[in-house]
Design an enzyme around this catalytic site. Structure first.
Site, mmCIF file in Angstrom:
data_model
loop_
_atom_site.group_PDB
_atom_site.id
_atom_site.type_symbol
_atom_site.label_atom_id
_atom_site.label_comp_id
_atom_site.label_asym_id
_atom_site.label_seq_id
_atom_site.Cartn_x
_atom_site.Cartn_y
_atom_site.Cartn_z
ATOM 1 N N GLY A 169 49.177 15.762 45.611
ATOM 2 C CA GLY A 169 48.126 16.778 45.500
ATOM 3 C C GLY A 169 48.626 18.211 45.428
ATOM 4 C CD GLU A 170 53.510 19.714 47.992
ATOM 5 O OE1 GLU A 170 54.396 19.934 47.139
ATOM 6 O OE2 GLU A 170 53.768 19.488 49.182
ATOM 7 C CE LYS A 201 18.073 30.267 51.021
ATOM 8 N NZ LYS A 201 19.123 30.306 50.007
HETATM 9 C C1 R5P Z 1 22.356 31.979 49.636
HETATM 10 O O1 R5P Z 1 22.063 32.939 50.323
HETATM 11 C C2 R5P Z 1 22.864 32.098 48.238
HETATM 12 O O2 R5P Z 1 22.443 33.286 47.647
HETATM 13 C C3 R5P Z 1 22.443 30.926 47.379
HETATM 14 O O3 R5P Z 1 21.046 30.896 47.281
HETATM 15 C C4 R5P Z 1 22.921 29.623 47.983
HETATM 16 O O4 R5P Z 1 24.160 29.772 48.563
HETATM 17 C C5 R5P Z 1 22.985 28.552 46.939
HETATM 18 O O5 R5P Z 1 23.428 27.351 47.522
HETATM 19 P P1 R5P Z 1 22.664 26.002 47.215
HETATM 20 O O6 R5P Z 1 22.598 25.862 45.716
HETATM 21 O O7 R5P Z 1 23.521 24.934 47.836
HETATM 22 O O8 R5P Z 1 21.325 26.091 47.839
#
Ligand code: R5P
Length: 291
Positions: free
Chosen positions: A38-39, A191
């Site tokens: 793997g190196e 979110k």
């Molecule tokens: C989070 O704050 C980033 O801006 C992206 O929304 C996130 O890291 C994306 O990761 P994933 O596609 O796994 O949700």
């Protein structure tokens, strides 16, 4: 006029050649052999002249391998030049910019120390995940934006009255500037990510997206979890089509399939990470700041 030599690492050779052409600089390619354990064994095809040497290598998966290859190239060329710049279009580990949970390590800081110790004098990156990540590198650095290039691509698509959406509040500045360049409006969703499981949920209430085409704007897509949750949420609110604009399309595992299954019409990204969705070239924004 500043004299450059550009060296392309294996992860970014196409972009590195484009940067070299724009800088009218000689291009040195690297060779790579992977041993059975793997190196990686990296070689440079020529010795660079004593000017500014720009080593281009994104650190997308395999992240550690690409990072170590970058460090190896830099440690070799710093013997011939006192000014070695690392262009890391996609900066892996940038999301590990703070201690979210007790015992976590700020790995982007470790990356900064490794780059410095190898001989990097300056870092240039594109749409790094956060300002804090850039600060944690603790080395002279510059972050350029791919938003204008992404917007130009969407302008050509001639969508009717699209609404720009950020899947999280952290990305609202990006969505705001995307929307302002596209001369339209934007909204940011709320979110939540469970720091232990990595699972995401959208906490926003109703948003007015009915019958509008949407452009979800994010810095990066890894598993697609954030984009999928946002798309499912927005589709429930009866939007029309959902497009995705992101700078770094990591798209790990089944991300593309899962994103398409969630109802996304198209993913547009940049060539900080090569791939089918990489429609926007960042070589100009990068070479413009180097000049
Ligand atoms: C989070 O704050 C980033 O801006 C992206 O929304 C996130 O890291 C994306 O990761 P994933 O596609 O796994 O949700």
């Amino acid at each position: 006029m500043v004299k450059f030599t550009v060296i392309g690492g294996d992860a970014s050779s196409d972009l590195a050649k484009r940067i070299a052409r724009r800088l009218k600089a000689p291009y040195i390619k690297t060779g790579k052999r992977i041993f059975p354990d793997g190196e990686s064994k990296i070689t440079i095809s020529q010795i660079p002249k004593k000017n500014i040497v720009v080593v281009v290598q994104s650190t997308y998966p395999p992240v550690d391998t690409n990072l170590l290859e970058l460090l190896s190239i830099v440690s070799k060329v710093q013997k011939f030049s006192s000014k070695v710049y690392a262009v890391i279009p996609y900066m892996g580990y940038a999301r590990q910019d703070r201690e979210f949970l007790d015992g976590e390590i700020i790995t982007i800081g470790v990356v900064g120390r490794l780059l410095k110790a190898s001989g990097v004098k300056k870092i240039l990156t594109v749409d790094i995940h956060s300002k804090l990540a850039l600060k944690q590198l603790k080395i002279s650095s510059e972050n350029v934006s791919a938003v204008e290039g992404l917007v130009k691509h969407f302008q050509k698509m001639k969508l009717k009255n699209p609404l720009v959406v950020s899947p999280d509040l952290g990305g609202q500045e990006r969505a705001k500037s995307f929307a302002s360049l596209l001369k339209t409006d934007f909204v940011a969703l709320k979110k939540h990510r469970n720091r232990k499981t990595g699972k995401v949920n959208i906490l926003s209430g109703k948003v007015d997206v009915k019958d509008r085409d949407l452009i979800l704007v994010d810095d990066m897509i890894s598993t697609g979890g954030s984009i999928i949750k946002a798309t499912q949420f927005l589709k429930k609110q009866k939007c029309k089509r959902v497009f995705v604009a992101c700078t770094h399309a990591l798209l790990v595992n089944d991300a593309v399939k899962n994103i398409k299954n969630a109802g996304v019409s198209q993913i547009i990204s940049t060539n900080t990470i090569p791939g089918n969705s990489a429609k926007v070239d960042v070589s100009k924004v990068i070479s413009d700041v180097l000049k």
